[in-house]
Design a protein around this motif. Sequence first.
Motif, PDB file in Angstrom:
ATOM      1  N   SER A  64       0.842  -1.173  -0.035  1.00  0.00           N
ATOM      2  CA  SER A  64       0.049  -0.178  -0.020  1.00  0.00           C
ATOM      3  C   SER A  64       0.887   1.328   0.065  1.00  0.00           C
ATOM      4  CB  SER A  64      -0.864   0.094   1.167  1.00  0.00           C
ATOM      5  OG  SER A  64      -1.853  -0.950   1.139  1.00  0.00           O
ATOM      6  N   THR A  65       1.947   1.101   0.733  1.00  0.00           N
ATOM      7  CA  THR A  65       2.887   2.343   0.720  1.00  0.00           C
ATOM      8  C   THR A  65       3.386   2.729  -0.555  1.00  0.00           C
ATOM      9  OG1 THR A  65       3.340   1.774   3.187  1.00  0.00           O
ATOM     10  CG2 THR A  65       4.754   3.166   1.891  1.00  0.00           C
ATOM     11  N   ALA A  66       3.716   1.607  -1.152  1.00  0.00           N
ATOM     12  CA  ALA A  66       4.298   1.968  -2.643  1.00  0.00           C
ATOM     13  C   ALA A  66       3.358   2.384  -3.525  1.00  0.00           C
ATOM     14  CB  ALA A  66       4.951   0.753  -3.193  1.00  0.00           C
ATOM     15  N   LEU A  67       1.920   2.026  -3.531  1.00  0.00           N
ATOM     16  CA  LEU A  67       0.910   2.173  -4.246  1.00  0.00           C
ATOM     17  C   LEU A  67       0.594   3.663  -4.074  1.00  0.00           C
ATOM     18  CD1 LEU A  67      -1.529  -0.659  -4.062  1.00  0.00           C
ATOM     19  CD2 LEU A  67      -0.595   0.083  -5.635  1.00  0.00           C
ATOM     20  N   VAL A  68       0.620   4.430  -2.932  1.00  0.00           N
ATOM     21  CA  VAL A  68       0.307   5.624  -2.334  1.00  0.00           C
ATOM     22  C   VAL A  68       1.237   6.433  -2.926  1.00  0.00           C
ATOM     23  CG1 VAL A  68      -0.528   7.254  -0.570  1.00  0.00           C
ATOM     24  CG2 VAL A  68      -1.191   4.925  -0.117  1.00  0.00           C
ATOM     25  N   LEU A  69       2.519   6.097  -2.906  1.00  0.00           N
ATOM     26  CA  LEU A  69       3.678   6.948  -3.335  1.00  0.00           C
ATOM     27  C   LEU A  69       3.548   7.271  -4.868  1.00  0.00           C
ATOM     28  CD1 LEU A  69       5.988   8.711  -2.494  1.00  0.00           C
ATOM     29  CD2 LEU A  69       7.500   6.675  -3.342  1.00  0.00           C
ATOM     30  N   LEU A  70       3.242   5.975  -5.566  1.00  0.00           N
ATOM     31  CA  LEU A  70       2.960   6.355  -6.841  1.00  0.00           C
ATOM     32  C   LEU A  70       1.797   7.318  -7.495  1.00  0.00           C
ATOM     33  CD1 LEU A  70       3.682   5.110  -9.708  1.00  0.00           C
ATOM     34  CD2 LEU A  70       1.878   3.644  -9.683  1.00  0.00           C
ATOM     35  N   MET A  71       0.847   7.621  -6.103  1.00  0.00           N
ATOM     36  CA  MET A  71      -0.165   8.588  -6.711  1.00  0.00           C
ATOM     37  C   MET A  71       0.368   9.831  -6.995  1.00  0.00           C
ATOM     38  SD  MET A  71      -2.912   7.705  -3.790  1.00  0.00           S
ATOM     39  CE  MET A  71      -4.051   9.102  -4.094  1.00  0.00           C
ATOM     40  N   THR A  72       1.424  10.345  -6.351  1.00  0.00           N
ATOM     41  CA  THR A  72       2.329  11.627  -6.603  1.00  0.00           C
ATOM     42  C   THR A  72       2.892  11.891  -7.885  1.00  0.00           C
ATOM     43  OG1 THR A  72       2.437  11.786  -4.149  1.00  0.00           O
ATOM     44  CG2 THR A  72       3.234  13.667  -5.405  1.00  0.00           C
ATOM     45  N   PRO A  73       3.368  10.876  -8.379  1.00  0.00           N
ATOM     46  CA  PRO A  73       3.606  11.060  -9.836  1.00  0.00           C
ATOM     47  C   PRO A  73       2.528  10.898 -10.617  1.00  0.00           C
ATOM     48  CG  PRO A  73       5.262   9.552  -8.830  1.00  0.00           C
ATOM     49  CD  PRO A  73       4.292  10.058  -7.821  1.00  0.00           C
ATOM     50  N   LEU A  82      -3.735   7.306 -10.203  1.00  0.00           N
ATOM     51  CA  LEU A  82      -4.208   8.033  -9.042  1.00  0.00           C
ATOM     52  C   LEU A  82      -5.186   6.958  -8.447  1.00  0.00           C
ATOM     53  CD1 LEU A  82      -4.986  11.885  -9.734  1.00  0.00           C
ATOM     54  CD2 LEU A  82      -3.768  10.782  -7.705  1.00  0.00           C
ATOM     55  N   TRP A  83      -6.026   6.362  -9.564  1.00  0.00           N
ATOM     56  CA  TRP A  83      -7.182   5.239  -8.984  1.00  0.00           C
ATOM     57  C   TRP A  83      -6.463   4.149  -8.633  1.00  0.00           C
ATOM     58  CZ3 TRP A  83     -12.084   4.333 -12.390  1.00  0.00           C
ATOM     59  CH2 TRP A  83     -13.007   3.677 -11.634  1.00  0.00           C
ATOM     60  N   PHE A  84      -5.448   3.558  -9.340  1.00  0.00           N
ATOM     61  CA  PHE A  84      -4.619   2.694  -8.973  1.00  0.00           C
ATOM     62  C   PHE A  84      -3.857   2.623  -7.497  1.00  0.00           C
ATOM     63  CE2 PHE A  84      -0.442   0.280  -9.284  1.00  0.00           C
ATOM     64  CZ  PHE A  84      -1.075  -0.985  -9.525  1.00  0.00           C
ATOM     65  N   GLY A  85      -3.280   3.645  -7.313  1.00  0.00           N
ATOM     66  CA  GLY A  85      -2.682   4.069  -6.106  1.00  0.00           C
ATOM     67  C   GLY A  85      -3.896   4.255  -4.850  1.00  0.00           C
ATOM     68  N   LEU A 122     -13.981   1.429  -5.502  1.00  0.00           N
ATOM     69  CA  LEU A 122     -14.255   0.868  -6.767  1.00  0.00           C
ATOM     70  C   LEU A 122     -15.612   1.585  -6.928  1.00  0.00           C
ATOM     71  CD1 LEU A 122     -13.547  -0.723  -9.376  1.00  0.00           C
ATOM     72  CD2 LEU A 122     -15.052  -2.606  -8.442  1.00  0.00           C
ATOM     73  N   ALA A 123     -16.745   1.159  -6.267  1.00  0.00           N
ATOM     74  CA  ALA A 123     -18.067   1.735  -6.487  1.00  0.00           C
ATOM     75  C   ALA A 123     -18.190   3.162  -6.661  1.00  0.00           C
ATOM     76  CB  ALA A 123     -18.905   1.064  -5.449  1.00  0.00           C
ATOM     77  N   ALA A 124     -17.604   3.837  -5.628  1.00  0.00           N
ATOM     78  CA  ALA A 124     -18.089   5.443  -5.731  1.00  0.00           C
ATOM     79  C   ALA A 124     -17.260   6.017  -6.723  1.00  0.00           C
ATOM     80  CB  ALA A 124     -17.662   5.931  -4.432  1.00  0.00           C
ATOM     81  N   ILE A 171     -14.397  13.118 -17.374  1.00  0.00           N
ATOM     82  CA  ILE A 171     -14.526  11.522 -16.838  1.00  0.00           C
ATOM     83  C   ILE A 171     -13.254  11.545 -15.870  1.00  0.00           C
ATOM     84  CG2 ILE A 171     -13.317  10.009 -18.411  1.00  0.00           C
ATOM     85  CD1 ILE A 171     -15.431   8.139 -18.194  1.00  0.00           C
ATOM     86  N   ALA A 172     -11.962  12.096 -16.346  1.00  0.00           N
ATOM     87  CA  ALA A 172     -11.014  12.101 -15.440  1.00  0.00           C
ATOM     88  C   ALA A 172     -11.170  12.919 -14.060  1.00  0.00           C
ATOM     89  CB  ALA A 172      -9.676  12.638 -15.968  1.00  0.00           C
ATOM     90  N   SER A 173     -11.882  14.025 -14.452  1.00  0.00           N
ATOM     91  CA  SER A 173     -12.177  14.680 -12.915  1.00  0.00           C
ATOM     92  C   SER A 173     -13.296  13.955 -12.260  1.00  0.00           C
ATOM     93  CB  SER A 173     -12.720  16.036 -13.387  1.00  0.00           C
ATOM     94  OG  SER A 173     -11.780  16.623 -14.201  1.00  0.00           O
ATOM     95  N   GLY A 174     -14.268  13.373 -12.898  1.00  0.00           N
ATOM     96  CA  GLY A 174     -15.097  12.389 -12.148  1.00  0.00           C
ATOM     97  C   GLY A 174     -14.473  11.376 -11.307  1.00  0.00           C
ATOM     98  N   VAL A 175     -13.487  10.550 -11.983  1.00  0.00           N
ATOM     99  CA  VAL A 175     -12.876   9.590 -11.426  1.00  0.00           C
ATOM    100  C   VAL A 175     -12.287  10.056 -10.033  1.00  0.00           C
ATOM    101  CG1 VAL A 175     -10.570   8.245 -11.364  1.00  0.00           C
ATOM    102  CG2 VAL A 175     -12.175   8.059 -13.177  1.00  0.00           C
ATOM    103  N   VAL A 176     -11.671  11.409 -10.061  1.00  0.00           N
ATOM    104  CA  VAL A 176     -10.832  11.842  -8.854  1.00  0.00           C
ATOM    105  C   VAL A 176     -11.893  12.454  -7.876  1.00  0.00           C
ATOM    106  CG1 VAL A 176      -9.094  13.642  -7.969  1.00  0.00           C
ATOM    107  CG2 VAL A 176      -8.692  12.540 -10.255  1.00  0.00           C
ATOM    108  N   ALA A 177     -12.842  13.189  -8.448  1.00  0.00           N
ATOM    109  CA  ALA A 177     -13.834  13.558  -7.469  1.00  0.00           C
ATOM    110  C   ALA A 177     -14.599  12.255  -6.575  1.00  0.00           C
ATOM    111  CB  ALA A 177     -15.007  14.375  -8.277  1.00  0.00           C
ATOM    112  N   GLY A 178     -14.815  11.302  -7.345  1.00  0.00           N
ATOM    113  CA  GLY A 178     -15.378  10.037  -6.437  1.00  0.00           C
ATOM    114  C   GLY A 178     -14.367   9.519  -5.429  1.00  0.00           C
ATOM    115  N   LEU A 179     -13.098   9.414  -5.811  1.00  0.00           N
ATOM    116  CA  LEU A 179     -11.911   8.839  -4.988  1.00  0.00           C
ATOM    117  C   LEU A 179     -11.946   9.841  -3.825  1.00  0.00           C
ATOM    118  CD1 LEU A 179      -9.336   8.172  -7.716  1.00  0.00           C
ATOM    119  CD2 LEU A 179     -10.470   6.369  -6.239  1.00  0.00           C
ATOM    120  N   VAL A 180     -11.946  11.300  -4.172  1.00  0.00           N
ATOM    121  CA  VAL A 180     -11.693  12.155  -2.886  1.00  0.00           C
ATOM    122  C   VAL A 180     -12.855  11.904  -1.922  1.00  0.00           C
ATOM    123  CG1 VAL A 180     -12.148  14.580  -2.337  1.00  0.00           C
ATOM    124  CG2 VAL A 180     -10.385  13.906  -4.335  1.00  0.00           C
ATOM    125  N   ALA A 181     -14.019  11.789  -2.521  1.00  0.00           N
ATOM    126  CA  ALA A 181     -15.361  11.863  -1.781  1.00  0.00           C
ATOM    127  C   ALA A 181     -15.525  10.372  -0.984  1.00  0.00           C
ATOM    128  CB  ALA A 181     -16.614  11.814  -2.481  1.00  0.00           C
TER     129      ALA A 181
END
Lengths: 443, 112
Positions: free
Chosen positions: A14-23, A219-222, A246-248, A272-282
């Motif tokens: 998980s740690t490696a996954l989250v670090l990948l989110m910033t790139p 971002l979604w993957f991480g 996944l669902a949200a 759709i990219a923004s919607g992905v991030v909005a869902g992940l955030v929420a």
Amino acid sequence: MKIDSGNTAWMLTSTALVLLMTPGLAFFYGGMSRAKSVLNMMMMSFVSIAVAGMIWVGYGYSLAFSEGGGLSSFIGGFGDAGLVGLEKLATADDGTGIPQLVFVAFQATFAIITVALISGAVADRAKFGAWVVFSALWVTVVYLPVAHWVWWSDGEENGKAGWLFDLGALDFAGGTVVHINAGVAALALALVLGKRKGWPRDPMRPHNLPFVLLGAGLLWFGWFGFNAGSALSAGSTAAVAFINTLAATCAAAFAWIVVEKLRDGSSTTLGIASGVVAGLVAITPACAYVTPLGALALGVVAGAVCAFAVGLKYKLGYDDSLDVVGVHMVGGIVGALLIGVLATTSVNDAGADGILAGGGFGLLGKQAVAVGATLAYSFIVTLVLAKLIDLVMGFRISEEDEQAGIDSTAHAETAYDFGAVRTGVGGPAPAPAPEPTTTKVEA
Amino acid sequence: MKLITAVIKPFKLDEVKAALETFGVKGLTVSEASGFGRQKGHTEVYRGAEYKVDLVPKLRIEVLVESEDADDIIDVIVKAARTDKIGDGKVWAVPVDAVVRVRTGETGPDAL
């Protein structure tokens, strides 16, 4: 030290996954910026990794996650500075825990992405040196205290914890600490730096939408590490967080492009990219406290609300260039408040019951306090900090540099070199003209 | 000799090129251009915001021809490029003093 190797393996992953989110964020933001400033945009994310990572090892972890004496409700102390002596500790003594240093590394990646998120508000125009100073100070005076408020506790038997943790506000993976915090800081920074030259008259459209989609995908993957990793174990809580992530996100991505189709006439890739991030955030704060159907509902609301919220900057006149406010602040608030409606202890004993589960309005009230406190603290402190940096060293590049493009003026590089006409040739610079050979004869 | 310049809608390139080849034109130059005429651009909606786009993408075609062919060639281009909708573009011709083929050094009409 007795640890659980399965939990530890998942947390290392998980740690490696989250670090990948910033790139990933660097690509998401880089694609949205203009061709002449994509490198600066990506650089702001990458330098945040370097700066926040060093701070975390030095004193960041200690201030966020250690005992702070009389101020323990608000900030930690320096007891764990430099991570000295943590190598023999585990997060739990009963053999279910993970090595303390894995927890340290996991949390480091959260501090890193939070400060990187802010950079989207100041595309094209922030002095790079000023950004570096800002990122270091912001992590110190905003991120560390807020993370401590929400997440720090020294265990049930001792009973000390951050004040929002004590209050019983729920934030599983960082809706307040990461997203509302970064989103409202982005608003403050955009106000201090002002609008880009030509905004909003000129359409400053994304220069590379495939980059935006690549970034959203990364971002979604991480984010599976971000949310399911926040269980700190590889069990049923992680599973709930995983399926909800996944669902949200699916629901929010779809809701966003439906809003676009109805409002603007076309569904866009940026949408759709923004919607992905909005869902992940929420779903971030709520991911371990709601059912998968609850997550779908939360995603639809977040996608639709954020799709409208990104238009607010034109009405209110602040140049939040890449919609950090509209997606992260608004999406974070939607997620944090909907916990008060949708949360249910049927999926997680450590959660609470919201309105629909018969828990009344109490939880919603606590969530509102956590949201309000984060908004107020982060906005005010960021505003003061950014203003100070602006006074001392100047936060904004010159108008000529902005016009020419910050990539070439601040970083001496450009992302794309497609032109057939070269401006320079390779090889060493020509030798300087020889010194005049006349020798001075001392008298 | 004359230089004929045509500013046309980008999707009309293939038809104009084919028509010119059929007429017997030996060479032409195409470049991307943007601009506006009487249609004065248009508004676009993106991410909920309206933008005025006043420079519309066009293609510029340049053909060097013998003076007596100029009117016919202008006619060929106009027929091929026309959609009868606003923004179809413009075609004009100007006199040319000198033309040289770089490879052989031929000059005047021989160089066309």
